[in-house]
Scaffold this active site. Structure first.
Site, PDB file in Angstrom:
ATOM      1  N   GLY A 111       0.803  -1.225   0.000  1.00  0.00           N
ATOM      2  CA  GLY A 111       0.000   0.000   0.000  1.00  0.00           C
ATOM      3  C   GLY A 111       0.834   1.272   0.000  1.00  0.00           C
ATOM      4  N   GLU A 120       1.272   1.908  -3.492  1.00  0.00           N
ATOM      5  CA  GLU A 120      -0.006   2.378  -4.056  1.00  0.00           C
ATOM      6  C   GLU A 120      -0.237   3.857  -3.715  1.00  0.00           C
ATOM      7  OE1 GLU A 120      -2.285  -0.975  -2.258  1.00  0.00           O
ATOM      8  OE2 GLU A 120      -3.020  -1.227  -4.307  1.00  0.00           O
ATOM      9  N   GLU A 127       2.062  -8.674  -1.537  1.00  0.00           N
ATOM     10  CA  GLU A 127       0.699  -9.133  -1.277  1.00  0.00           C
ATOM     11  C   GLU A 127       0.556 -10.639  -1.469  1.00  0.00           C
ATOM     12  OE1 GLU A 127       1.450  -6.276  -2.625  1.00  0.00           O
ATOM     13  OE2 GLU A 127       0.060  -4.736  -1.957  1.00  0.00           O
ATOM     14  N   GLY A 130      -5.111  -3.500  -2.987  1.00  0.00           N
ATOM     15  CA  GLY A 130      -6.459  -2.974  -2.765  1.00  0.00           C
ATOM     16  C   GLY A 130      -6.490  -1.460  -2.695  1.00  0.00           C
TER      17      GLY A 130
END
Ligand code: 1HE
Length: 266
Positions: free
Chosen positions: A112, A115, A135, A143
């Site tokens: 993340g 991300e 992940e 996600g």
């Protein structure tokens, strides 16, 4: 980037026209929990209201270790999807909001964290930065927008490699891949990011808005539609009083000229 800034999960400071956000959870390597994502949301909203550009960095030795796995482990599928959609909303506000974002990256930029960095417009990495998408090893999937943003940055084939094999990418490789636009020596990412944000803050707001909102959408369009939208956006930005003043300033020799590179640098 040493130390922390008190108890709040995000530090916030306005330096001139630039908002500076610090991920302030170094003891957990700046992992993003529900509390952290809400603090980011609040800071993004505040930055949009009072700044013309923003920088995000991490305290401690790492930018961000991604999703808070300790919190995630006990979430139901519905809670997980809600969490993912919330990340999308918050990161989307950065990516397609009204002010440009620059991320200053060092240490872990993983899961993340990558991300989040992928949602900013300019990424500056120092030589300690490394990039991974673990992940698959954790039994989950991206996600926080990675399958869209990170895949477009590095290419879906490279992202698949990272996710399937656990490959860790150095700052140098990330720069070669175009994942980061700037590579600087250890400890210099924040200063460079601030300088870039200040430069972007000096642009006309509508021009920046077009870069943030028209440019990425045009990439999703056919060439014909893209060219049409470009013309509309171009006429809209030109029709502002700010554009007229800036054009006149150039013509009347009041505006700074571009720096012409020296012959040896060309
Ligand atoms: C964490 C997290 C985390 C550290 N969630 N607590 N991300 C990952 O799979 C990366 C996991 N983290 C690591 O691989 C390492 O922590 C680092 C390479 C980033 C840093 O290593 P190091 O040796 O400096 O620290 P550490 O000893 O591993 O961690 C220090 C503490 O931070 C420790 O807690 P403590 O209570 O035992 O001190 C760790 O448990 C904690 N910590 N990372 C929770 N991520 C929206 S979908 C996105 C999906 C993902 O992001 S998946 C990738 C998750």
């Amino acid at each position: 980037m040493d130390g922390t800034a008190g108890e709040a999960p995000i530090s916030y400071e306005l330096r001139g026209a630039v908002a500076v956000l610090g991920l302030n959870r170094a003891e957990k390597r700046n992992a993003i929990s529900d509390r952290v994502i809400e603090a980011i949301a609040e800071a993004v909203q505040r930055a949009e209201a009072e700044a013309r550009a923003a920088v995000i960095f991490g305290y401690g030795d790492h930018f961000c270790a991604g999703l808070d796995l300790g919190e995630h482990v006990s979430k139901s599928a519905l809670e997980a999807v809600r969490g993912s959609r919330r990340w999308h909303a918050v990161f989307g506000q950065m990516e397609r909001g009204t002010i440009p974002w620059v991320s200053a990256l060092h240490g872990a930029v993983v899961g993340g964290g990558l991300e989040l960095a992928s949602s900013t417009h300019i990424r500056v990495a120092d030589s300690t930065a490394f990039f991974a998408l673990p992940e698959g090893q954790r039994g989950i999937f991206v996600g926080g927008g990675g399958s869209v943003r990170t895949a477009r940055l590095m290419g879906a084939h490279r992202m698949a490699d990272l996710m399937l094999t656990g490959r860790v990418v150095s700052a140098d490789e990330a720069e070669r891949w175009g994942v980061v636009q700037y590579l600087v020596p250890r400890g210099e990412a924040l200063d460079k990011a601030l300088a870039l944000a200040e430069a972007a803050a000096g642009n006309a707001e509508m021009s920046n808005y077009a870069v943030l909102n028209a440019l990425p959408r045009v990439q999703d369009m056919s060439s014909e539609d893209g060219l049409f939208v470009e013309s509309l956006m171009s006429s809209l930005t030109s029709a502002t009083p700010e554009a007229e003043e800036r054009l006149r300033a150039f013509l009347e020799k009041r505006a700074k000229r571009l720096e012409i590179p020296k012959e040896g640098d060309r």
